[in-house]
Write an enzyme that holds these catalytic residues in place. Structure first.
Site, short mmCIF file in Angstrom:
data_model
loop_
_atom_site.label_atom_id
_atom_site.label_comp_id
_atom_site.label_asym_id
_atom_site.label_seq_id
_atom_site.Cartn_x
_atom_site.Cartn_y
_atom_site.Cartn_z
N CYS A 1 -3.34 8.62 -7.21
CA CYS A 1 -4.60 8.61 -6.55
C CYS A 1 -5.69 9.16 -6.71
CB CYS A 1 -3.84 8.91 -4.91
SG CYS A 1 -5.49 8.87 -3.78
N GLY B 1 -5.48 -7.11 -7.81
CA GLY B 1 -6.09 -6.51 -6.57
C GLY B 1 -7.33 -7.03 -6.15
N LYS C 1 0.80 -1.35 -0.22
CA LYS C 1 -0.06 0.02 0.05
C LYS C 1 1.09 1.15 -0.12
CE LYS C 1 -4.02 2.27 0.49
NZ LYS C 1 -4.91 2.43 -0.71
N GLY D 1 -11.81 -3.05 -10.31
CA GLY D 1 -12.49 -4.49 -10.46
C GLY D 1 -13.24 -4.62 -11.87
N MET E 1 -9.61 4.86 1.04
CA MET E 1 -9.03 4.69 2.00
C MET E 1 -8.54 5.64 2.60
SD MET E 1 -9.21 1.01 1.56
CE MET E 1 -8.11 0.49 2.60
N ASN F 1 -13.59 2.63 -3.67
CA ASN F 1 -12.89 2.77 -2.44
C ASN F 1 -12.18 3.99 -2.38
OD1 ASN F 1 -9.51 2.42 -2.00
ND2 ASN F 1 -10.24 1.39 -4.05
C1 DHB Z 1 -6.60 4.98 -2.64
C2 DHB Z 1 -5.56 5.12 -3.31
C3 DHB Z 1 -5.46 4.74 -4.62
O1 DHB Z 1 -4.39 5.15 -5.33
C4 DHB Z 1 -6.39 4.46 -5.32
O2 DHB Z 1 -6.25 4.21 -6.41
C5 DHB Z 1 -7.81 4.19 -4.48
C6 DHB Z 1 -7.73 4.75 -3.09
C7 DHB Z 1 -6.83 5.38 -1.11
O3 DHB Z 1 -5.93 4.85 -0.29
O4 DHB Z 1 -7.67 6.06 -0.72
#
Ligand code: DHB
Length: 309
Positions: free
Chosen positions: A128, A268, A45, A215, A72, A70
């Protein structure tokens, strides 16, 4: 017997299938468990200089079978704790840190430190889907120059993989800029910036509101982007590996990416429900090659490119 070995920078991988940076690589315990699978390498991560607690939940929701959204919030213990806690060099397969920063300087510090801790190559999260920091709403890899600046700052310390967003008009152009700046490989695609809504609660489904789509639903987008990257690099006479990802859930999907020009893949989302699936995907690729009479990956890799001359 099919030979699945591949080379990534200075690393030799026993097969081209890696664990993608995501949800199954955010703690040392999960990484150790994933090391028992047949993966060629594990990607962590994203690691940032300072620790991040992550966003409030829900952080990951399956919105239709096999398709997830998601956010995160890039949760991680921060560089120093990461280096103390995570097994970078002790597992029997390569662990590749994924790095995230707000500036080229952040990325450079992260790259230098993980190189000193024994990392042989890193993946840079230039994509991200819901940044809050200096990016003023843009993802680094939406701007070829911004992406190239990060590659230049980091690649003097160790080989780097540039992980790109699909959310651009010309992903080939971004890949070429990264390669010219010194990237050892390109990985694509990161999740697609997305939003889903709960009609009953009349609010976004995720705690953060926006998130990244991953997905099954994104596989055809990933395939097209990987093909576009492969063609753009070929046109420039640049020969670096493209690592394909997005919606891979079985060996056929791996084959699809390899046919579109990828040399390796990452898996993933589909492992969220069953981490052991990685082993089935690896053995399935071997079975497919044996059935087709292929001895090595280059016997069929990139074959679809000829369709789009
Ligand atoms: C997050 C980070 C990512 O690179 C992604 O593609 C989806 C979620 C995250 O940690 O929120």
């Amino acid at each position: 017997m099919a030979n699945l070995k591949v080379t990534l920078g200075d690393l030799s991988l026993k097969n081209p299938i890696m664990l993608a940076s995501g949800i199954l690589d955010s703690t040392p315990g999960i990484l150790k468990r994933m090391a028992q699978t047949d993966a060629g390498a594990l990607i962590t991560k994203s690691i940032s200089l300072k620790g991040r607690p992550g966003y409030p939940g829900p952080t990951a929701v399956e919105i239709s079978p096999g398709t997830w959204i998601n956010a995160m919030g890039l949760p991680n213990p921060g560089l120093q704790d990461f280096l103390e806690e995570f097994p970078l060099t002790t597992l029997k397969l390569p662990v590749i840190p994924n790095l995230v920063g707000d500036t080229p300087k952040d990325f450079e510090t992260l790259a230098r430190e993980v190189a000193m801790a024994g990392a042989k190559i890193v993946e840079l999260n230039l994509s991200c889907p819901h940044p809050k920091a200096n990016y003023s709403g843009n993802l680094t890899s939406q701007d070829p120059k911004a992406a190239a600046d990060v590659i230049e700052a980091t690649s003097k310390h160790l080989p780097v993989i540039a992980k790109l967003t699909p959310n651009v008009t010309d992903i080939g152009n971004v890949a070429v800029a990264c390669a010219k700046a010194g990237a050892t490989a390109i990985s694509a695609i990161n999740t697609l910036p997305a939003l889903d809504v709960d009609p009953e609660l009349e609010r976004p489904i995720l705690g953060n509101g926006f998130g990244g789509l991953s997905g099954a639903a994104i596989r055809p987008i990933g395939l097209r982007k990987v093909l576009e990257i492969s063609k753009a690099l070929n046109n420039e006479g640049i020969s670096i590996p493209v690592i394909g990802m997005g919606g891979i859930s079985d060996a056929d999907d791996v084959v699809r990416y390899l046919l579109c020009g990828a040399s390796m893949v990452q898996v993933g989302t589909c492992l969220t429900s069953n981490p052991e699936k990685l082993a089935t995907i690896c053995s399935g690729l071997c079975d497919w090659m044996n059935r087709k009479g292929y001895k090595k990956l280059s016997d069929f890799q990139g074959r679809i490119l000829d369709w789009f001359e």
